[in-house]
Each structure stands twice: as structure tokens, then as C-alpha cells.
Design an enzyme around this catalytic site. Sequence first.
Site, short mmCIF file in Angstrom:
data_model
loop_
_atom_site.label_atom_id
_atom_site.label_comp_id
_atom_site.label_asym_id
_atom_site.label_seq_id
_atom_site.Cartn_x
_atom_site.Cartn_y
_atom_site.Cartn_z
CG ASP A 9 3.10 -29.09 -87.46
OD1 ASP A 9 2.08 -29.69 -86.71
OD2 ASP A 9 2.98 -29.46 -88.65
CE LYS A 71 -2.69 -32.43 -83.53
NZ LYS A 71 -2.07 -31.64 -84.51
CD GLU A 148 -2.44 -28.20 -86.59
OE1 GLU A 148 -2.03 -28.90 -85.58
OE2 GLU A 148 -3.52 -28.25 -87.11
#
Length: 573
Positions: A9, A71, A148
Site C-alpha cells: 500500500d 503521491k 485500494e
Amino acid sequence: MSAPILGIDLGTTYSLVSVLQAGRPVVLANALGERLTPSAVSVDSDGTVLVGAPARARATTHPDATALAFKRDMGTDRVHRLGPHTLSPVQLSAIVLRQLREVAEAALGMPVTEAIVTVPAYFGDAQRNATRDAGRLAGLTVERIINEPTAAALAYGLHQRDRELRAVVLDLGGGTFDVTVLEIIEGVIEIQSSAGDARLGGEDFDELLAARLEEQAREAGVDVEEARARARLREAAEQAKRRLSTSSEARVALPLLPGRSGREVDLDILVTRDEAEAAWAPLLPRLRGPVLRALGDARRRPEDIDEVLLVGGSTRMPLVSHLAAQLFGRLPLRSLPPDEAVAMGAAVQAALKAGDASVEDVVVTDIAPFSLGVETSRRHGPRVVGGFFSPLLERGTVVPTSREEVFSPMTDAQDRIDLKVYQGEHALVRDNELLGNLLVKDIPLMAEDRSVRVRFTYDLNGILEVDATVVATGAVHQLVLQRRREKLTGKALEEARKALAKLKIHPADLLPNQTALARADALFVELRGEPRELLAHFIGEFRVALQRQDPAQIVEARERLNAVRARLSEGTP
Ligand code: AMP
């Protein structure tokens, strides 16, 4: 035993790595014993790169040498300047991924080369490609990119239930809120809709609580305009918020805040959960909005939903689970640690990919996050007007998918079609994003059938392939996407790799030492007077131990420093 595929992740604030052990996903701890590695990179005065906790701790003391939240910039040309280095979001992510790879290699005792990495459902091609590139730079083949929310559903084993199931994933992190409606039928997980707010997260809760603390501090005579006082109040608000997730009140004790009268003020106040929730009330409609939008897009009512999953550290706040229970008339699932569920799901997917017998088979599908299509022209009487967007794949199409459409030249004298490929939702191409173009030449002028068959193939990794076949000749043209934000080519990747190889990176086994120092330095800046002197003493002792290089002495001094720091930062000397 062969090396497992890692589940990673790669988050905005934190990143985690997980593998399947004895049939269950386990999140691996880093050299600090922590399962969450901050997605932070910092460069120290001699140009050496720090990753994770020590980098995060330097964000306040050395903001110009520290990169956070990169990100958000994946797939863009933005660069971060850190001291002497200029790094792209891909390189910064690669540095974090490499650290996670090392964490896994240390835990597993073997080299690993493959990973499954999660991304938000709304990530487009450019961002997914950038994520893959970061993996390659970190020495990891990214076997698959998964969304996700899909990962969260896998972690909760929803794919193993034997009946049809509809679920909603609420993901409230540090700075983003994502809502996804999923449908799971016979082991197939399908995303039906997603909505969100890219500027709503735990930080907004910190801010509102900090504003409240500021008010009380002002009444107590604190100079709240002073930058350091502000920063300390903000930090205290975040800590109080966390404590209020499990207790009904939290004490905020901040010694030696700068006072308006010139004298320092010791602040010691109690915040109750009710007070905090009153301060957060303005955020409730912003949480509700995306939930209702996602349900509307999926044409579902709240009562159609069988399970609600809570993901992201901020869903630990009771207010969030209450809201979810209120909206859906059922208690949300929260049995997995909310900040670990996505990484765990990636590990489940990794095991599925590797054909691990302990995990039942599952097919994962997704939806295309954007509409994809080409520019077309229309004839208005004698005039030909261009610039129209004709989608081949509509947003929300279940992928993997492939669709074909037939196009023909507009005039008899035209022997070529320049296919311009766009992504977006607007009727005119100028409002959408140009992904690339494909020149289809040599369409025979005299042929009976002058059409071109265009096929769009979109896979689970969000990669688009465009094939164009000239029907009369059978000639096939394939699209090489030539956009600026395209996947790195072999040469560019090699250059990025070389640039990374030149960086000196602190070895991971020194992580506890760097972190202890960076965290102590960060607190040192904030303290004054006696506590500051006390901390300075232990920092000095630790630095001396580091210079002498006696491992036992280093550990002892470090533990003493950490203990003093913990005590002082709690405000309870
Ligand atoms: P994430 O990006 O998912 O790691 O979420 C990080 C966010 O979760 C930050 O804003 C944290 O303040 C918040 N958070 C973590 N733990 C808690 C907690 N126990 N209670 C409230 N918020 C938390």
C-alpha cells in the site's frame, strides 16, 4: 521456499508492506518495529537521503530538504528540490518502495523482486504507469496494480462469501476521502461507482480542533500568532484527536508557550469528545456528500448495501462509524486495523496471483475511471467541423475490456486518418486530455470498403492499447502513446535509475538511530528553558555514543533519549 509476491500500500502519508503467512495476510514491521512507514524522504546536510520516520520528523525542522505527500503528484512533471537533489515523484516513490522491499527482505530472509501495488480507484493511466515505473526503479516488478477499495474487500474476504453481496468502502485518510460501491458475485469483485473529496481528511479535523485550542490558549494569554506556538497547538490537536477516538476526554498540556505579555504560559486544558465533535460538525455534510453521490451513480439505495467497510486511519474516529451506521442502518465492519486493510488485501491478491492454495480463486475486475475515445469530425452542410469527442469506452465500463468501432475518411480524396486519442468526459476534445495519436496511412483511394476498424483494449492495470486495421488491405497500426506523462522509456528509466544509484542512502539498520535523533531535534526546536536543556543533555549523550561506535552503549543512550523525548512531548515533565 520461493520468495512471495509482496502486497504494498503506497499511501500519501504512510506506506505498508504485507505478505501472506500461513494463509493470513501479515503486515511486516520495519527496523523501528513500526508497521507504518511514513511516505517521506529527506536529505541531510551531507547530501545523504533519509527515508520514512526520520524523514517525517525532519519535515518541521528542515522543510526545504524534505518531501511529503508526493503521491499527489504521481503522473505529473512536478519535481521536488531537496537540498542538492532534484527528484521526481516517481523517484521519491521508488525510494519508499525500496525501503519497503528491504523491510520485507529482512523479515523474510530472502531477496524479493515482485509486488502488487495499490492505487486509488480514480488514478488514471499516467498515475498507474508512474507507479509501475517507481516499482521498477526500486527493483520490483509490479505484477499488478489494484484499486485500494478492491484490496480492502479482499482483505475482508468478501470474495469468499458464497452469495451476492454489495459493499461500500469508506476510506478516510490524512488528506483524502474516497467512497466506492462494490458488487461481489461468485468471487468477482466489481467496482460500480466511486466518488470522493480529494481535499478532505484527518488534517481537516486537526485544523478545526486546533482552532478551538487556539481560542482557549488566547484566553489563557498565549501569543497564538507566533508560528511555533501555532505549530505546537496543531500537533497537540492531532494527538488529542487520536486520544479522543478511544476516550471521552483528552488533556492538552503544553508548557512554556510564548505569552502575549512576554512571560511564558503553561497551557493545561481538557478537551471532551463532545466539544471536539461540535467543532467537527461542519465536516459532516462533506462526508455525507460523496457517499450519496456514489450510491446515486451506482443506482443503489443505502438499504441495498450488505456491508460497509471502514478504511484509513481517520475512520477510527467514532464520529465516522456513527455517521456510517446512520446512513446505512447497519454497523460497519471494522475488525481489521483500518490503516492496514489495504496492504493486507494486496497481499491476498498477491497470493491469488501466485496460486497460493490457501486462498480461494477470485477474479478481480474493475471499472475504467475515465471515458476513452477519439476525436471525430462532423459534416455541417458543405463544412466539416472537427474537435468532437467520441468515446469508445465509457467511464465505468467494467475492465478488462475491448471494443471496436468503424471509422471512415470524411472525403474521397483522403487516404489517411489521424486518430487522436483522448480521455475525459467533455463533448469537445479541447476540454479533455490528449493521450496520443496514431496516423493510419495508405487507405486505398479506390477501394470499395474504405473503413478503418479501431479497437480499444483496456486492461486491469489501466493500460490502453489502440489497434487500427485498414479493412481493404488488412494493414494493422498500433498506438504507441507519446504523451509527456507517458511511462518512462527504457532510456529515461535507465537515467532515473542512475540518478537514484548516485544517491547515498542511510542504511536501514541505522533507522532507529536516525529516527531517535530526528525526532529529538524536532522537539528541541519547540521546547525552551529547562526541558530544552534536559533534552539537549540526552541528545549530546547519544551523539557521543554514536561517535564511539559501541553498539551496547548506543542502544542504551538511544533508549534514554527516546524515553525523555516521549515524556517531554507529552508535556508532563
Ligand atoms: P492514513 O493516510 O490512512 O494513514 O491516515 C492517516 C490519518 O489518520 C491522519 O490524519 C491521522 O491523524 C489519522 N488517525 C490515525 N489514527 C487515528 C486515531 N486513532 N483516531 C483518529 N484519527 C487517527
